[in-house]
Design a protein around this motif. Sequence first.
Motif, PDB file in Angstrom:
ATOM      1  N   THR A 360       0.844  -1.199   0.000  1.00  0.00           N
ATOM      2  CA  THR A 360       0.000   0.000   0.000  1.00  0.00           C
ATOM      3  C   THR A 360       0.875   1.243   0.000  1.00  0.00           C
ATOM      4  O   THR A 360       0.607   2.207   0.717  1.00  0.00           O
ATOM      5  CB  THR A 360      -0.943   0.004   1.216  1.00  0.00           C
ATOM      6  N   GLY A 361       1.925   1.194  -0.770  1.00  0.00           N
ATOM      7  CA  GLY A 361       2.862   2.314  -0.866  1.00  0.00           C
ATOM      8  C   GLY A 361       4.302   1.883  -0.688  1.00  0.00           C
ATOM      9  O   GLY A 361       5.213   2.488  -1.251  1.00  0.00           O
ATOM     10  N   GLN A 362       4.546   0.839   0.132  1.00  0.00           N
ATOM     11  CA  GLN A 362       5.906   0.417   0.420  1.00  0.00           C
ATOM     12  C   GLN A 362       6.503  -0.378  -0.740  1.00  0.00           C
ATOM     13  O   GLN A 362       5.798  -0.930  -1.584  1.00  0.00           O
ATOM     14  CB  GLN A 362       5.946  -0.427   1.702  1.00  0.00           C
ATOM     15  N   ASP A 363       7.859  -0.430  -0.766  1.00  0.00           N
ATOM     16  CA  ASP A 363       8.554  -1.300  -1.710  1.00  0.00           C
ATOM     17  C   ASP A 363       8.209  -2.753  -1.393  1.00  0.00           C
ATOM     18  O   ASP A 363       7.844  -3.084  -0.260  1.00  0.00           O
ATOM     19  CB  ASP A 363      10.066  -1.084  -1.619  1.00  0.00           C
ATOM     20  N   TYR A 364       8.384  -3.633  -2.370  1.00  0.00           N
ATOM     21  CA  TYR A 364       7.975  -5.017  -2.157  1.00  0.00           C
ATOM     22  C   TYR A 364       8.877  -5.969  -2.930  1.00  0.00           C
ATOM     23  O   TYR A 364       9.479  -5.607  -3.947  1.00  0.00           O
ATOM     24  CB  TYR A 364       6.512  -5.219  -2.561  1.00  0.00           C
ATOM     25  N   LEU A 365       8.964  -7.195  -2.408  1.00  0.00           N
ATOM     26  CA  LEU A 365       9.684  -8.255  -3.096  1.00  0.00           C
ATOM     27  C   LEU A 365       8.799  -8.835  -4.190  1.00  0.00           C
ATOM     28  O   LEU A 365       7.583  -8.658  -4.196  1.00  0.00           O
ATOM     29  CB  LEU A 365      10.091  -9.354  -2.116  1.00  0.00           C
ATOM     30  N   SER A 366       9.438  -9.574  -5.091  1.00  0.00           N
ATOM     31  CA  SER A 366       8.740 -10.088  -6.261  1.00  0.00           C
ATOM     32  C   SER A 366       7.497 -10.873  -5.877  1.00  0.00           C
ATOM     33  O   SER A 366       7.455 -11.588  -4.888  1.00  0.00           O
ATOM     34  CB  SER A 366       9.682 -10.974  -7.076  1.00  0.00           C
ATOM     35  N   ILE A 380      13.573  -6.612  -5.854  1.00  0.00           N
ATOM     36  CA  ILE A 380      12.836  -5.598  -5.103  1.00  0.00           C
ATOM     37  C   ILE A 380      12.249  -4.599  -6.098  1.00  0.00           C
ATOM     38  O   ILE A 380      12.925  -4.170  -7.048  1.00  0.00           O
ATOM     39  CB  ILE A 380      13.755  -4.875  -4.104  1.00  0.00           C
ATOM     40  N   PHE A 381      10.983  -4.230  -5.881  1.00  0.00           N
ATOM     41  CA  PHE A 381      10.304  -3.269  -6.743  1.00  0.00           C
ATOM     42  C   PHE A 381       9.889  -2.043  -5.934  1.00  0.00           C
ATOM     43  O   PHE A 381       9.545  -2.154  -4.751  1.00  0.00           O
ATOM     44  CB  PHE A 381       9.073  -3.906  -7.389  1.00  0.00           C
ATOM     45  N   SER A 382       9.912  -0.897  -6.573  1.00  0.00           N
ATOM     46  CA  SER A 382       9.545   0.356  -5.898  1.00  0.00           C
ATOM     47  C   SER A 382       8.048   0.424  -5.687  1.00  0.00           C
ATOM     48  O   SER A 382       7.252   0.097  -6.573  1.00  0.00           O
ATOM     49  CB  SER A 382      10.014   1.555  -6.722  1.00  0.00           C
ATOM     50  N   GLY A 383       7.638   0.853  -4.482  1.00  0.00           N
ATOM     51  CA  GLY A 383       6.232   1.024  -4.170  1.00  0.00           C
ATOM     52  C   GLY A 383       5.705   2.356  -4.675  1.00  0.00           C
ATOM     53  O   GLY A 383       6.465   3.232  -5.118  1.00  0.00           O
ATOM     54  N   SER A 384       4.406   2.533  -4.573  1.00  0.00           N
ATOM     55  CA  SER A 384       3.782   3.753  -5.089  1.00  0.00           C
ATOM     56  C   SER A 384       4.139   4.986  -4.265  1.00  0.00           C
ATOM     57  O   SER A 384       3.951   6.114  -4.733  1.00  0.00           O
ATOM     58  CB  SER A 384       2.264   3.581  -5.128  1.00  0.00           C
ATOM     59  N   PRO A 387      10.333   6.951  -2.029  1.00  0.00           N
ATOM     60  CA  PRO A 387      11.004   8.243  -2.266  1.00  0.00           C
ATOM     61  C   PRO A 387      11.823   8.252  -3.544  1.00  0.00           C
ATOM     62  O   PRO A 387      12.178   9.312  -4.042  1.00  0.00           O
ATOM     63  CB  PRO A 387      11.891   8.409  -1.020  1.00  0.00           C
ATOM     64  N   LEU A 388      12.120   7.064  -4.098  1.00  0.00           N
ATOM     65  CA  LEU A 388      12.884   6.999  -5.337  1.00  0.00           C
ATOM     66  C   LEU A 388      12.079   7.496  -6.536  1.00  0.00           C
ATOM     67  O   LEU A 388      12.651   7.790  -7.587  1.00  0.00           O
ATOM     68  CB  LEU A 388      13.349   5.563  -5.594  1.00  0.00           C
ATOM     69  N   LEU A 389      10.766   7.571  -6.383  1.00  0.00           N
ATOM     70  CA  LEU A 389       9.949   8.052  -7.496  1.00  0.00           C
ATOM     71  C   LEU A 389      10.262   9.502  -7.831  1.00  0.00           C
ATOM     72  O   LEU A 389      10.060   9.940  -8.967  1.00  0.00           O
ATOM     73  CB  LEU A 389       8.460   7.899  -7.166  1.00  0.00           C
ATOM     74  N   SER A 390      10.761  10.247  -6.847  1.00  0.00           N
ATOM     75  CA  SER A 390      11.119  11.649  -7.090  1.00  0.00           C
ATOM     76  C   SER A 390      12.321  11.769  -8.022  1.00  0.00           C
ATOM     77  O   SER A 390      12.576  12.837  -8.579  1.00  0.00           O
ATOM     78  CB  SER A 390      11.421  12.358  -5.769  1.00  0.00           C
ATOM     79  N   ALA A 391      13.069  10.658  -8.176  1.00  0.00           N
ATOM     80  CA  ALA A 391      14.232  10.662  -9.067  1.00  0.00           C
ATOM     81  C   ALA A 391      13.864  10.249 -10.486  1.00  0.00           C
ATOM     82  O   ALA A 391      14.744  10.087 -11.329  1.00  0.00           O
ATOM     83  CB  ALA A 391      15.310   9.727  -8.520  1.00  0.00           C
ATOM     84  N   GLY A 392      12.578  10.055 -10.750  1.00  0.00           N
ATOM     85  CA  GLY A 392      12.148   9.733 -12.100  1.00  0.00           C
ATOM     86  C   GLY A 392      11.710   8.302 -12.304  1.00  0.00           C
ATOM     87  O   GLY A 392      11.246   7.955 -13.397  1.00  0.00           O
ATOM     88  N   LEU A 393      11.847   7.446 -11.290  1.00  0.00           N
ATOM     89  CA  LEU A 393      11.394   6.064 -11.422  1.00  0.00           C
ATOM     90  C   LEU A 393       9.873   6.008 -11.375  1.00  0.00           C
ATOM     91  O   LEU A 393       9.220   6.891 -10.812  1.00  0.00           O
ATOM     92  CB  LEU A 393      11.966   5.203 -10.299  1.00  0.00           C
ATOM     93  N   THR A 394       9.326   4.956 -11.941  1.00  0.00           N
ATOM     94  CA  THR A 394       7.889   4.720 -11.855  1.00  0.00           C
ATOM     95  C   THR A 394       7.617   3.609 -10.858  1.00  0.00           C
ATOM     96  O   THR A 394       8.496   2.790 -10.566  1.00  0.00           O
ATOM     97  CB  THR A 394       7.319   4.322 -13.224  1.00  0.00           C
ATOM     98  N   SER A 395       6.430   3.584 -10.309  1.00  0.00           N
ATOM     99  CA  SER A 395       6.063   2.545  -9.358  1.00  0.00           C
ATOM    100  C   SER A 395       6.177   1.178 -10.023  1.00  0.00           C
ATOM    101  O   SER A 395       5.765   0.980 -11.166  1.00  0.00           O
ATOM    102  CB  SER A 395       4.621   2.769  -8.886  1.00  0.00           C
ATOM    103  N   GLY A 396       6.783   0.222  -9.294  1.00  0.00           N
ATOM    104  CA  GLY A 396       6.977  -1.110  -9.838  1.00  0.00           C
ATOM    105  C   GLY A 396       8.293  -1.300 -10.563  1.00  0.00           C
ATOM    106  O   GLY A 396       8.526  -2.358 -11.151  1.00  0.00           O
TER     107      GLY A 396
END
Length: 479
Positions: A360-366, A380-384, A387-396
């Motif tokens: 529900t927002g947190q990073d998660y394992l496969s 590991i995948f980025s959650g919604s 904080p890495l999304l601010s660097a241009g990454l997309t969720s997942g």
Amino acid sequence: MVLVALAMVAIIAMAALSIDVITLYLAKQEAQRSADAAALAAGKVIALSGITGDPNNGSGNWGVVCGPDDGTNGLATRVAKAVANQNQIGGGPSTSPTVTYSSGGTRNADCTALSSTGFGVNPIITVQLSRAGLPTFFSRIWGNTGNTISATSTAEVFNPSNSGTSGSLPTGTIIPVQPRCVKPWVVPNQDPLHNTSGGVGICTGGATGNCAKIVNLTDGSIVNKGISLSGTGAGGIIGETFWLNPICRYTGGSCTTRVNPPQANYNNNSGFMRGPPNLIFAPGQVGTTPVIGVPSCTSGDQFEEAIEGCDQPTNYSCGLPPTSGGTNAVELSLNPDVPTANGVSCLIHQASGGDITEPTGQDYLSTPTMGQPTSYPFQIFSGSASPLLSAGLTSGSPISVSTSIVSLPIYDESTPLTGGVTQVTFVGFLQVFINAVDPYGNVSVTVLNVAGCSNGVSTLVGTAVVANSPVPVRLITPP
């Protein structure tokens, strides 16, 4: 005037030469920094992969992480090459960086060609790169149209669990690690998914139970080496998924212990515990020592701040019992339930404590099941809300850095906890990935790595390596 004219020729020639020399010197520095960054990046992949928890390659997964770069294998190799190619050297990329691995007497080979009992002890990575056709300015006058510079860097993934048998240290000496960032959840030295007979499955915890140790108290080695899928523990402790349950009952007041000492797979049917499989953790003593890296979502509670940020490393010295000057302690005068729930939610950016089956927002394992990856290496995948999304990454997006990766101290539970503050012996660290937390402070985790250091009674303990991780990656000079 003649002398000045002649001198000007020499001065201009020296200036031209110095410009070209400086250009080559700076390019050499850039190449070395690129090689260093690539070696450290490959080492980080290996550390998080749990290879050092599988030193004999019982899972047969070494090649997946550090094998040949054939597009499907060699994750560490591909990451090292990608990092090297991102760094410019003299205005251009390096030429065909090579990544090799070493163990024992074998150097600069593919890790699948190394000894089956060697590489997973303390893996060594070597990155070599070069830059051909480096432009120069004035040496072209003499027909020099390009130059080639090269750089080599070597990094080691150091796991103290195996340092006592690495062959490079005095017999019986263990070098412990003192991580800079540890969460104050002190867990007993009990593996919730292995019993003392070597069987896999939920064991019976406690002093009279049959749960196997996580680390060997004599030499600091990992007891159940290997890598498991789906969180089961069938292949070893790396990849096990279980719950961390607070030792206190959820009363809202001071700590009322559920069980003493903390143990694996305890359930008093209180309705506020998850599992089994689970481990009962005791709150580490935070005291008045300031914590660092505390985010803005904190509520000001010291124990919570130690979860959200980093407690001071001096509170977590491994392998040093109280009788030898150790100062590690747990504190049962507080209730860690609510601070743990709030602190973890803040730390991993989990929006809902009521949903523990999907992010529900947190990073998660496969996936498909959160926290129980079915393939290796673990991804590991980025959650919604990452904080890495601010660097241009997309969720997942696949990532290798996450606030959900934390270190926990393991203590020798033969020391009874008498209430209040009790000094204990830390015998190792668990590196885990936090999947989720519920409103009662129960934390779902997946084991990424283990670092043991014995209890210091029958083993010589050397000077600790201070690092951010219990399995640090460091640049070394190869022998």
